[in-house]
Scaffold this motif. Structure first.
Motif, PDB file in Angstrom:
ATOM      1  N   CYS A 260      17.551  34.179   4.850  1.00 27.28           N
ATOM      2  CA  CYS A 260      17.690  34.125   6.315  1.00 27.28           C
ATOM      3  C   CYS A 260      16.514  33.390   6.957  1.00 27.28           C
ATOM      4  O   CYS A 260      15.598  32.944   6.269  1.00 27.28           O
ATOM      5  N   ASP A 261      16.539  33.277   8.292  1.00 28.67           N
ATOM      6  CA  ASP A 261      15.503  32.518   9.014  1.00 28.67           C
ATOM      7  C   ASP A 261      14.361  33.398   9.506  1.00 28.67           C
ATOM      8  O   ASP A 261      13.605  32.985  10.393  1.00 28.67           O
ATOM      9  N   PHE A 262      14.227  34.598   8.943  1.00 29.52           N
ATOM     10  CA  PHE A 262      13.205  35.515   9.437  1.00 29.52           C
ATOM     11  C   PHE A 262      11.803  34.896   9.439  1.00 29.52           C
ATOM     12  O   PHE A 262      11.077  34.964  10.427  1.00 29.52           O
ATOM     13  N   VAL A 263      11.443  34.274   8.301  1.00 30.71           N
ATOM     14  CA  VAL A 263      10.085  33.707   8.197  1.00 30.71           C
ATOM     15  C   VAL A 263       9.893  32.587   9.221  1.00 30.71           C
ATOM     16  O   VAL A 263       8.849  32.497   9.854  1.00 30.71           O
ATOM     17  N   LYS A 264      10.946  31.778   9.394  1.00 27.44           N
ATOM     18  CA  LYS A 264      10.866  30.698  10.386  1.00 27.44           C
ATOM     19  C   LYS A 264      10.615  31.277  11.775  1.00 27.44           C
ATOM     20  O   LYS A 264       9.787  30.783  12.534  1.00 27.44           O
ATOM     21  N   LEU A 265      11.350  32.340  12.107  1.00 29.39           N
ATOM     22  CA  LEU A 265      11.194  32.954  13.430  1.00 29.39           C
ATOM     23  C   LEU A 265       9.778  33.507  13.589  1.00 29.39           C
ATOM     24  O   LEU A 265       9.134  33.287  14.613  1.00 29.39           O
ATOM     25  N   ARG A 266       9.296  34.212  12.547  1.00 29.98           N
ATOM     26  CA  ARG A 266       7.959  34.808  12.678  1.00 29.98           C
ATOM     27  C   ARG A 266       6.877  33.730  12.749  1.00 29.98           C
ATOM     28  O   ARG A 266       5.959  33.824  13.559  1.00 29.98           O
ATOM     29  N   THR A 267       7.034  32.678  11.955  1.00 34.06           N
ATOM     30  CA  THR A 267       6.050  31.593  12.008  1.00 34.06           C
ATOM     31  C   THR A 267       6.037  30.986  13.398  1.00 34.06           C
ATOM     32  O   THR A 267       4.978  30.736  13.965  1.00 34.06           O
ATOM     33  N   MET A 268       7.223  30.758  13.938  1.00 28.95           N
ATOM     34  CA  MET A 268       7.314  30.148  15.260  1.00 28.95           C
ATOM     35  C   MET A 268       6.655  31.043  16.302  1.00 28.95           C
ATOM     36  O   MET A 268       5.791  30.610  17.063  1.00 28.95           O
ATOM     37  N   LEU A 269       7.034  32.320  16.282  1.00 31.80           N
ATOM     38  CA  LEU A 269       6.539  33.245  17.312  1.00 31.80           C
ATOM     39  C   LEU A 269       5.035  33.471  17.225  1.00 31.80           C
ATOM     40  O   LEU A 269       4.354  33.536  18.236  1.00 31.80           O
ATOM     41  N   VAL A 270       4.546  33.634  15.996  1.00 30.10           N
ATOM     42  CA  VAL A 270       3.164  34.053  15.841  1.00 30.10           C
ATOM     43  C   VAL A 270       2.231  32.895  15.514  1.00 30.10           C
ATOM     44  O   VAL A 270       1.186  32.745  16.141  1.00 30.10           O
TER      45      VAL A 270
END
Ligand code: GDP
Length: 313
Positions: A260-270
């Motif tokens: 899934c895109d979880f890591v992408k989302l967290r990298t983007m957000l944080v």
């Protein structure tokens, strides 16, 4: 060039760095979408904290009566000496009622209230210790079970896109096969475009960035809406302990980019876009609010003056 005397302003970035580290950072994240889509689970997975310890789940009966409520949870997290005060704004009850017309209203009002408070504080006498509660980002959860957006999703995003940075999320992606994820993502992107919804736009890459970074940035832009999986449990996969969901037929790993895109989302957000989300909030959303406020105040003053002039003549 070498004989040029060194004045010392090259240390300015270090000075800024030290000062901001000392002050600490803050970030306010809102999560919205129908209940049960995994919002709290995802927030806990994102920041590795249990932000919802005291949450009370309502029965169906209670939810029918309930109106949209806004709740706030704050935690201080520290990493390598850098402090972040994270505030999560949740919207329990959103989309739960029998009739959900205008259920985005309390959310829009909440965002406006934070702008109003900031506007007042900023125009007041003591501007030193202003508490900034403006919402920097709203993760909007879209159900994986529908065919694209539902009317409520369109209404919500259209009502809020001028007020807050909206990042659309395709919830519970483990319930879909990879081609289904792709199809749903495409449909949602088309509908966002079709309905004129302005979700958060990632800023363009600087032309001097390296190729790797540019590719990563492109991949990020093409991932919208982020298909995510959340889990509060740690399971054993391939000899490692990972955050994931255990099914009779296998394990889905939250932090596996193939799942899934979880890591992408967290990298983007944080890691990459937290400051930009704050800048856009300040420079675009808050500025819009402030301009409207000043315009209506000016209009009031002119009206009052005209009224006085008329009564004098
Ligand atoms: P909220 O009401 O939106 O905050 O949803 P919760 O986080 O309370 O999750 C509701 C239910 O969905 C719980 O039983 C979770 O275990 C489950 N859940 C959360 N995230 C996921 C996910 O990514 N995939 C699946 N299949 N279930 C999830």
């Amino acid at each position: 060039m070498d004989d040029k005397e060194y004045v010392g302003f090259a240390t300015l970035p270090n000075q800024v760095h030290r000062k901001s580290v000392k002050k600490g950072f803050d970030f306010t994240l809102m999560v919205a979408g129908e209940s049960g889509l995994g919002k709290s689970t995802l927030v806990n997975s994102l920041f590795l904290t249990d932000l919802y310890r005291d949450r009370k789940l309502l029965s169906a009966e209670e939810r029918i009566m309930q109106t949209v409520e806004i709740t706030k949870h704050a935690v201080d997290i520290e990493e390598k000496g850098v402090k972040l005060r994270l505030t999560i704004v949740d919207t329990p009850g959103f989309g739960d009622a029998v009739n959900n017309t205008e259920c985005w209203k309390p959310v829009a009002e909440y965002i406006d209230q934070q702008f109003e408070q900031y506007f007042r504080d900023e125009s007041g006498l003591n501007r030193k210790n202003i508490q900034d509660n403006r919402v920097h980002c709203c993760l909007y959860f879209i159900s994986p079970f529908g065919h694209g957006l539902r009317p409520l999703d369109v209404e919500f995003m259209r009502a809020l896109h001028q007020r807050v940075n909206i990042v659309p999320i395709l919830a519970k992606a483990d319930t879909l096969t990879p081609p289904e994820v792709e199809r749903k993502k495409r449909k949602i992107r088309e509908e966002i475009e079709h309905f004129g919804i302005k979700v958060y736009q990632f800023p363009d890459c600087d032309s001097d960035e390296d190729e790797d970074f540019k590719l990563q940035d492109q991949a990020l832009k093409e991932s919208i809406p982020f298909a995510v999986i959340g889990s509060n449990t740690v399971v054993e996969a391939r000899g490692r302990r990972v955050r994931g969901r255990l099914y009779p037929w296998g394990i889905v790993e939250v932090e596996n980019p193939g799942h899934c895109d979880f890591v992408k989302l967290r990298t983007m957000l944080v890691r990459t876009h937290m400051q930009d989300l704050k800048d856009v909030t300040r420079e675009t959303h808050y500025e819009n609010y402030r301009a409207q406020c000043i315009q209506s105040m000016t209009r009031l003053v002119v009206k009052e003056r005209n009224r006085k002039d008329r009564s004098r003549n």
